[in-house]
Design a protein around this motif. Structure first.
Motif, PDB file in Angstrom:
ATOM      1  N   VAL A 116      32.692  42.107  50.141  1.00 21.87           N
ATOM      2  CA  VAL A 116      33.033  42.947  49.054  1.00 21.87           C
ATOM      3  C   VAL A 116      32.343  44.247  48.918  1.00 21.87           C
ATOM      4  N   PHE A 131      40.498  45.913  44.071  1.00 19.43           N
ATOM      5  CA  PHE A 131      40.914  44.843  44.518  1.00 19.43           C
ATOM      6  C   PHE A 131      42.105  44.245  43.547  1.00 19.43           C
ATOM      7  N   TYR A 136      43.263  46.800  47.959  1.00 19.80           N
ATOM      8  CA  TYR A 136      42.801  45.571  48.745  1.00 19.80           C
ATOM      9  C   TYR A 136      43.745  44.722  48.099  1.00 19.80           C
ATOM     10  N   LEU A 194      44.516  41.148  47.576  1.00 19.42           N
ATOM     11  CA  LEU A 194      43.824  39.576  47.859  1.00 19.42           C
ATOM     12  C   LEU A 194      44.926  38.547  48.382  1.00 19.42           C
ATOM     13  N   GLU A 247      37.837  37.119  46.281  1.00 23.56           N
ATOM     14  CA  GLU A 247      38.478  36.616  45.067  1.00 23.56           C
ATOM     15  C   GLU A 247      37.041  35.958  44.302  1.00 23.56           C
ATOM     16  N   VAL A 251      41.165  39.641  39.487  1.00 23.92           N
ATOM     17  CA  VAL A 251      41.782  41.028  39.684  1.00 23.92           C
ATOM     18  C   VAL A 251      42.551  41.465  38.491  1.00 23.92           C
TER      19      VAL A 251
END
Length: 102
Positions: free
Chosen positions: A4, A16, A41, A43, A53, A65
């Motif tokens: 991350v 994200f 990004y 997920l 996550e 998110v």
């Protein structure tokens, strides 16, 4: 967590998201309207999405998110970003991180 941090530091603004998340879409649209071009990004389309996550949850992102990073620093989720936008400090954060120029 290292993954991350690595992804979050690759660009001035990083979000994200999940492709089916309406708040994610709204935050991305806000950044585009402000003139930023964040790294996105998604997920649910990333093979390591679940692990990322969980790492985001470890940072305090709940829901996980959208999770927004500006200048490599965790800013927060949609609620946090909207708060920054309403009080006028989001644009300055983006300028300071060189995600937008004025």
């Amino acid at each position: 967590m290292d993954r991350v941090r690595e992804l979050a530091s690759k660009k001035a603004a990083v979000i994200f998201t999940k492709s089916s998340c309406c708040m994610c879409h709204s935050i991305k649209a806000l950044f585009y309207e402000l003139g930023a071009s964040p790294a996105i990004y998604e997920l649910d389309k990333d093979v390591n999405g679940r692990e990322i996550e969980w790492a985001l949850r470890g940072l305090g992102s709940n829901p996980s998110v959208p999770a927004v990073f500006i200048g490599g620093e965790y800013v927060g989720s949609a609620k946090d970003v909207i708060t920054l936008h309403v009080d006028g400090s989001l644009r300055q954060k983006l300028i300071d991180a060189r995600a937008i120029w004025f």
